[in-house]
Design a protein around this motif. Structure first.
Motif, PDB file in Angstrom:
ATOM      1  N   PRO A 153       0.830  -1.199   0.000  1.00 59.98           N
ATOM      2  CA  PRO A 153       0.000   0.000   0.000  1.00 59.98           C
ATOM      3  C   PRO A 153       0.867   1.252   0.000  1.00 59.98           C
ATOM      4  O   PRO A 153       1.984   1.245   0.488  1.00 59.98           O
ATOM      5  N   LYS A 154       0.356   2.319  -0.531  1.00 59.32           N
ATOM      6  CA  LYS A 154       1.044   3.613  -0.512  1.00 59.32           C
ATOM      7  C   LYS A 154       0.981   4.168   0.910  1.00 59.32           C
ATOM      8  O   LYS A 154       0.166   3.747   1.723  1.00 59.32           O
ATOM      9  N   PRO A 155       1.837   5.151   1.245  1.00 63.16           N
ATOM     10  CA  PRO A 155       1.883   5.661   2.619  1.00 63.16           C
ATOM     11  C   PRO A 155       0.539   6.146   3.142  1.00 63.16           C
ATOM     12  O   PRO A 155       0.289   6.075   4.329  1.00 63.16           O
ATOM     13  N   ASP A 156      -0.347   6.635   2.289  1.00 68.11           N
ATOM     14  CA  ASP A 156      -1.632   7.141   2.767  1.00 68.11           C
ATOM     15  C   ASP A 156      -2.655   6.032   3.008  1.00 68.11           C
ATOM     16  O   ASP A 156      -3.781   6.295   3.388  1.00 68.11           O
ATOM     17  N   ALA A 157      -2.255   4.763   2.805  1.00 66.31           N
ATOM     18  CA  ALA A 157      -3.167   3.642   3.019  1.00 66.31           C
ATOM     19  C   ALA A 157      -3.093   3.108   4.444  1.00 66.31           C
ATOM     20  O   ALA A 157      -3.704   2.117   4.763  1.00 66.31           O
ATOM     21  N   GLY A 158      -2.367   3.763   5.303  1.00 60.42           N
ATOM     22  CA  GLY A 158      -2.229   3.322   6.685  1.00 60.42           C
ATOM     23  C   GLY A 158      -0.843   2.769   6.932  1.00 60.42           C
ATOM     24  O   GLY A 158      -0.110   2.452   5.996  1.00 60.42           O
ATOM     25  N   PRO A 159      -0.473   2.657   8.189  1.00 61.43           N
ATOM     26  CA  PRO A 159       0.875   2.198   8.529  1.00 61.43           C
ATOM     27  C   PRO A 159       1.033   0.694   8.352  1.00 61.43           C
ATOM     28  O   PRO A 159       0.055  -0.048   8.439  1.00 61.43           O
ATOM     29  N   PRO A 160       2.256   0.235   8.119  1.00 59.48           N
ATOM     30  CA  PRO A 160       2.502  -1.207   8.135  1.00 59.48           C
ATOM     31  C   PRO A 160       2.162  -1.737   9.523  1.00 59.48           C
ATOM     32  O   PRO A 160       2.406  -1.058  10.520  1.00 59.48           O
ATOM     33  N   LEU A 161       1.627  -2.934   9.593  1.00 63.40           N
ATOM     34  CA  LEU A 161       1.182  -3.466  10.881  1.00 63.40           C
ATOM     35  C   LEU A 161       2.212  -4.344  11.573  1.00 63.40           C
ATOM     36  O   LEU A 161       1.984  -4.798  12.689  1.00 63.40           O
ATOM     37  N   ASP A 162       3.344  -4.612  10.910  1.00 67.91           N
ATOM     38  CA  ASP A 162       4.433  -5.336  11.561  1.00 67.91           C
ATOM     39  C   ASP A 162       5.753  -4.849  10.978  1.00 67.91           C
ATOM     40  O   ASP A 162       5.782  -4.163   9.961  1.00 67.91           O
ATOM     41  N   PHE A 163       6.844  -5.194  11.632  1.00 66.47           N
ATOM     42  CA  PHE A 163       8.142  -4.654  11.235  1.00 66.47           C
ATOM     43  C   PHE A 163       8.596  -5.173   9.872  1.00 66.47           C
ATOM     44  O   PHE A 163       9.214  -4.441   9.094  1.00 66.47           O
ATOM     45  N   GLN A 164       8.297  -6.431   9.566  1.00 66.06           N
ATOM     46  CA  GLN A 164       8.668  -6.974   8.257  1.00 66.06           C
ATOM     47  C   GLN A 164       7.963  -6.200   7.139  1.00 66.06           C
ATOM     48  O   GLN A 164       8.573  -5.872   6.118  1.00 66.06           O
ATOM     49  N   SER A 165       6.703  -5.878   7.328  1.00 60.58           N
ATOM     50  CA  SER A 165       5.971  -5.081   6.334  1.00 60.58           C
ATOM     51  C   SER A 165       6.541  -3.675   6.241  1.00 60.58           C
ATOM     52  O   SER A 165       6.627  -3.097   5.161  1.00 60.58           O
ATOM     53  N   HIS A 166       6.946  -3.120   7.373  1.00 56.40           N
ATOM     54  CA  HIS A 166       7.556  -1.789   7.390  1.00 56.40           C
ATOM     55  C   HIS A 166       8.853  -1.796   6.582  1.00 56.40           C
ATOM     56  O   HIS A 166       9.074  -0.908   5.748  1.00 56.40           O
ATOM     57  N   LEU A 167       9.709  -2.796   6.813  1.00 54.52           N
ATOM     58  CA  LEU A 167      10.960  -2.887   6.053  1.00 54.52           C
ATOM     59  C   LEU A 167      10.687  -3.056   4.563  1.00 54.52           C
ATOM     60  O   LEU A 167      11.356  -2.444   3.728  1.00 54.52           O
ATOM     61  N   ALA A 168       9.705  -3.859   4.222  1.00 53.11           N
ATOM     62  CA  ALA A 168       9.350  -4.064   2.810  1.00 53.11           C
ATOM     63  C   ALA A 168       8.852  -2.765   2.183  1.00 53.11           C
ATOM     64  O   ALA A 168       9.186  -2.445   1.034  1.00 53.11           O
TER      65      ALA A 168
END
Length: 165
Positions: free
Chosen positions: A13-28
């Motif tokens: 998702p693009k940044p305006d679609a909400g935050p990543p819900l876990d650290f692996q998703s954040h890194l991705a």
């Protein structure tokens, strides 16, 4: 290492679609947006890891040029290899990186914090949180290479500037 395949990274998702819900998703998400530098060659956690990251702060890079780092092949000064990757600067090395974690554009972060502080969410109790999938107890914590010694914690070595007379 990232546990997200290349196809999953493309459909993040693009940044305006909400935050990543876990650290692996954040890194991705950081990697997909060009905000993550992946270092796969062996990196000594005691002598190389933090100086590489610190370089971007002390080397005069502007905030929007800073990146998060993911070290996937971490060793120590004795040559011990760790099976855990180390991420540095992945939460707030730049406003853009912070914005990915917040799931909103940089310009909206301050207002989001003001709203969050004014209306805190109550905690949600979870019976089996993923962060407790691996729990070490007793003898698993005692001895060389056990407990916290299993983690690739960078150790800053003091270098003496005194010279023998």
């Amino acid at each position: 290492m990232l546990d997200v395949g290349t196809d999953a990274r493309r459909s993040l998702p693009k940044p305006d679609a909400g935050p990543p819900l876990d650290f692996q998703s954040h890194l991705a998400a950081l990697e997909a947006q060009g905000l993550l530098v992946r270092i796969d060659r062996p990196i000594n956690k005691d002598t190389e890891l933090h100086p590489l990251v610190r370089w971007q702060f002390q080397g005069g890079l502007k905030e929007d040029q800073r990146r998060a780092f993911l070290f996937t092949n971490v060793i120590d000064s004795a040559g011990h290899r760790y099976d855990i990757a180390v991420a540095v600067g992945a939460l707030a090395a730049s406003p853009q990186i912070y914005a990915v974690g917040m799931g909103r554009p940089v310009e909206e972060i301050e207002a989001a914090w003001i709203r969050a502080i004014a209306s805190p969410l109550p905690p949600i109790l979870v019976d089996a949180p993923p962060c407790q999938a691996v729990v070490l107890m007793g003898e698993e914590l005692r001895g060389n290479g056990k407990g916290l010694a299993r983690l690739p914690v960078p150790i800053r070595r003091q270098v003496s500037t005194l010279r023998p007379t």
